[in-house]
Design a protein around this motif. Structure first.
Motif, PDB file in Angstrom:
ATOM      1  N   PHE A  23       0.843  -1.180   0.000  1.00 25.21           N
ATOM      2  CA  PHE A  23       0.000   0.000   0.000  1.00 25.21           C
ATOM      3  C   PHE A  23       0.884   1.238   0.000  1.00 25.21           C
ATOM      4  O   PHE A  23       1.837   1.333   0.771  1.00 25.21           O
ATOM      5  CB  PHE A  23      -0.909   0.022   1.238  1.00 25.21           C
ATOM      6  CG  PHE A  23      -1.612   1.330   1.421  1.00 25.21           C
ATOM      7  CD1 PHE A  23      -2.697   1.666   0.619  1.00 25.21           C
ATOM      8  CD2 PHE A  23      -1.187   2.239   2.371  1.00 25.21           C
ATOM      9  CE1 PHE A  23      -3.345   2.879   0.774  1.00 25.21           C
ATOM     10  CE2 PHE A  23      -1.830   3.455   2.535  1.00 25.21           C
ATOM     11  CZ  PHE A  23      -2.908   3.782   1.733  1.00 25.21           C
ATOM     12  N   VAL A  24       0.558   2.181  -0.885  1.00 27.22           N
ATOM     13  CA  VAL A  24       1.219   3.484  -0.918  1.00 27.22           C
ATOM     14  C   VAL A  24       0.124   4.522  -0.736  1.00 27.22           C
ATOM     15  O   VAL A  24      -0.844   4.543  -1.494  1.00 27.22           O
ATOM     16  CB  VAL A  24       1.950   3.719  -2.266  1.00 27.22           C
ATOM     17  CG1 VAL A  24       2.552   5.112  -2.313  1.00 27.22           C
ATOM     18  CG2 VAL A  24       3.011   2.641  -2.500  1.00 27.22           C
ATOM     19  N   GLY A  25       0.274   5.346   0.277  1.00 25.73           N
ATOM     20  CA  GLY A  25      -0.733   6.362   0.552  1.00 25.73           C
ATOM     21  C   GLY A  25      -0.119   7.741   0.625  1.00 25.73           C
ATOM     22  O   GLY A  25       1.031   7.891   1.022  1.00 25.73           O
ATOM     23  N   TRP A  66      -5.258   7.888  -1.948  1.00 29.20           N
ATOM     24  CA  TRP A  66      -5.054   9.201  -1.342  1.00 29.20           C
ATOM     25  C   TRP A  66      -6.001   9.415  -0.174  1.00 29.20           C
ATOM     26  O   TRP A  66      -7.176   9.069  -0.246  1.00 29.20           O
ATOM     27  CB  TRP A  66      -5.283  10.291  -2.388  1.00 29.20           C
ATOM     28  CG  TRP A  66      -4.652   9.962  -3.694  1.00 29.20           C
ATOM     29  CD1 TRP A  66      -5.305   9.739  -4.882  1.00 29.20           C
ATOM     30  CD2 TRP A  66      -3.272   9.780  -3.981  1.00 29.20           C
ATOM     31  NE1 TRP A  66      -4.402   9.443  -5.869  1.00 29.20           N
ATOM     32  CE2 TRP A  66      -3.130   9.464  -5.342  1.00 29.20           C
ATOM     33  CE3 TRP A  66      -2.120   9.859  -3.210  1.00 29.20           C
ATOM     34  CZ2 TRP A  66      -1.907   9.215  -5.956  1.00 29.20           C
ATOM     35  CZ3 TRP A  66      -0.891   9.610  -3.821  1.00 29.20           C
ATOM     36  CH2 TRP A  66      -0.803   9.301  -5.174  1.00 29.20           C
ATOM     37  N   ALA A  67      -5.481  10.028   0.885  1.00 27.37           N
ATOM     38  CA  ALA A  67      -6.283  10.427   2.035  1.00 27.37           C
ATOM     39  C   ALA A  67      -5.510  11.521   2.766  1.00 27.37           C
ATOM     40  O   ALA A  67      -4.324  11.371   3.032  1.00 27.37           O
ATOM     41  CB  ALA A  67      -6.534   9.251   2.964  1.00 27.37           C
ATOM     42  N   VAL A  76      -8.654   4.542   7.465  1.00 23.25           N
ATOM     43  CA  VAL A  76      -8.942   3.249   8.103  1.00 23.25           C
ATOM     44  C   VAL A  76      -9.700   2.349   7.134  1.00 23.25           C
ATOM     45  O   VAL A  76      -9.388   1.157   7.003  1.00 23.25           O
ATOM     46  CB  VAL A  76      -9.728   3.447   9.419  1.00 23.25           C
ATOM     47  CG1 VAL A  76     -10.277   2.121   9.951  1.00 23.25           C
ATOM     48  CG2 VAL A  76      -8.850   4.115  10.467  1.00 23.25           C
ATOM     49  N   ASN A  77     -10.692   2.899   6.424  1.00 24.24           N
ATOM     50  CA  ASN A  77     -11.470   2.118   5.468  1.00 24.24           C
ATOM     51  C   ASN A  77     -10.595   1.606   4.322  1.00 24.24           C
ATOM     52  O   ASN A  77     -10.705   0.448   3.913  1.00 24.24           O
ATOM     53  CB  ASN A  77     -12.627   2.952   4.924  1.00 24.24           C
ATOM     54  CG  ASN A  77     -13.546   2.127   4.055  1.00 24.24           C
ATOM     55  OD1 ASN A  77     -14.024   1.072   4.468  1.00 24.24           O
ATOM     56  ND2 ASN A  77     -13.785   2.603   2.844  1.00 24.24           N
ATOM     57  N   ILE A  78      -9.721   2.462   3.810  1.00 23.25           N
ATOM     58  CA  ILE A  78      -8.824   2.056   2.718  1.00 23.25           C
ATOM     59  C   ILE A  78      -7.965   0.878   3.158  1.00 23.25           C
ATOM     60  O   ILE A  78      -7.858  -0.138   2.457  1.00 23.25           O
ATOM     61  CB  ILE A  78      -7.941   3.241   2.259  1.00 23.25           C
ATOM     62  CG1 ILE A  78      -8.780   4.307   1.563  1.00 23.25           C
ATOM     63  CG2 ILE A  78      -6.817   2.755   1.340  1.00 23.25           C
ATOM     64  CD1 ILE A  78      -8.040   5.642   1.358  1.00 23.25           C
ATOM     65  N   ILE A  79      -7.342   0.990   4.321  1.00 24.87           N
ATOM     66  CA  ILE A  79      -6.450  -0.063   4.823  1.00 24.87           C
ATOM     67  C   ILE A  79      -7.228  -1.343   5.116  1.00 24.87           C
ATOM     68  O   ILE A  79      -6.786  -2.452   4.789  1.00 24.87           O
ATOM     69  CB  ILE A  79      -5.682   0.418   6.072  1.00 24.87           C
ATOM     70  CG1 ILE A  79      -4.744   1.563   5.714  1.00 24.87           C
ATOM     71  CG2 ILE A  79      -4.910  -0.733   6.732  1.00 24.87           C
ATOM     72  CD1 ILE A  79      -3.695   1.224   4.675  1.00 24.87           C
ATOM     73  N   THR A  80      -8.411  -1.197   5.731  1.00 26.00           N
ATOM     74  CA  THR A  80      -9.233  -2.373   6.043  1.00 26.00           C
ATOM     75  C   THR A  80      -9.611  -3.121   4.771  1.00 26.00           C
ATOM     76  O   THR A  80      -9.478  -4.354   4.696  1.00 26.00           O
ATOM     77  CB  THR A  80     -10.496  -1.957   6.831  1.00 26.00           C
ATOM     78  OG1 THR A  80     -10.088  -1.300   8.030  1.00 26.00           O
ATOM     79  CG2 THR A  80     -11.372  -3.153   7.154  1.00 26.00           C
ATOM     80  N   GLU A  81     -10.075  -2.392   3.761  1.00 26.72           N
ATOM     81  CA  GLU A  81     -10.474  -3.028   2.496  1.00 26.72           C
ATOM     82  C   GLU A  81      -9.278  -3.644   1.777  1.00 26.72           C
ATOM     83  O   GLU A  81      -9.390  -4.734   1.213  1.00 26.72           O
ATOM     84  CB  GLU A  81     -11.195  -2.025   1.597  1.00 26.72           C
ATOM     85  CG  GLU A  81     -12.556  -1.609   2.112  1.00 26.72           C
ATOM     86  CD  GLU A  81     -13.495  -2.792   2.323  1.00 26.72           C
ATOM     87  OE1 GLU A  81     -13.596  -3.650   1.423  1.00 26.72           O
ATOM     88  OE2 GLU A  81     -14.122  -2.860   3.397  1.00 26.72           O
ATOM     89  N   PHE A  82      -8.148  -2.961   1.794  1.00 22.94           N
ATOM     90  CA  PHE A  82      -6.952  -3.496   1.140  1.00 22.94           C
ATOM     91  C   PHE A  82      -6.483  -4.772   1.844  1.00 22.94           C
ATOM     92  O   PHE A  82      -6.175  -5.772   1.187  1.00 22.94           O
ATOM     93  CB  PHE A  82      -5.836  -2.453   1.115  1.00 22.94           C
ATOM     94  CG  PHE A  82      -4.573  -2.939   0.445  1.00 22.94           C
ATOM     95  CD1 PHE A  82      -4.567  -3.273  -0.900  1.00 22.94           C
ATOM     96  CD2 PHE A  82      -3.391  -3.054   1.151  1.00 22.94           C
ATOM     97  CE1 PHE A  82      -3.405  -3.725  -1.532  1.00 22.94           C
ATOM     98  CE2 PHE A  82      -2.232  -3.495   0.535  1.00 22.94           C
ATOM     99  CZ  PHE A  82      -2.245  -3.831  -0.811  1.00 22.94           C
TER     100      PHE A  82
END
Length: 162
Positions: A23-25, A66-67, A76-82
């Protein structure tokens, strides 16, 4: 660090040495403190995705999203889904139907190839093309990367698949 520091070899090498997903954010495009850093990350990420596609690694194993600092719940949602998606794919090789050792070796070769001077020149030109076009869709970015880097990509990874 700015996502503009993302080198296309970084996610490929991370997968090669044991990660099942990367993951790259960063901040939203257009909101980068360094102005165009996240656009450069999109170019580098697109090259990594293209290399992954050509060697048979599921592109979902690399996510660039992006966030802002004010978007904690979104992050949190991005990481959870990933994390959920990577768990569904399983260990590297499982979803791809290829032996893990073979994919990790190909990823290491891809990481080394991503350091090629010709490829880097292509990425610089792709970033310039992207900024000139003003079309920051991932489809356009992939098209620009393929156009600027096709010769080097084909020499190192063929035209696609395993």
């Amino acid at each position: 660090m700015c996502t503009g520091r993302l080198d296309p070899s970084f996610p490929l090498e991370a997968l090669a040495v044991g990660a099942d997903g990367v993951f790259v954010g960063g901040c939203h495009p257009g909101e980068c403190h360094y102005q165009s850093g996240n656009y450069h990350a999109l170019i580098s990420g697109s090259l990594a995705h293209e290399a992954m596609r050509r060697i048979g690694v599921r592109q979902e194993r690399l996510l660039i999203e992006w966030a802002s600092a004010a978007e904690g719940p979104r992050f949190v949602n991005i990481i959870t889904e990933f994390t959920k998606r990577i768990a569904e794919l399983g260990p590297l090789g499982q979803a791809e139907g290829v032996k893990e050792e073979r994919l990790r070796q190909r990823l290491l070769e891809a990481a080394n190839a991503a350091r090629d001077v010709k490829l880097r020149t292509g990425l610089i030109n792709a970033a310039k093309d992207l900024l000139r076009s003003g079309d920051f869709s991932r489809k356009n970015i992939a098209s620009i990367v393929r156009a600027r880097c096709e010769r080097t990509l084909s020499a190192n990874f063929g035209t696609g698949g395993t």
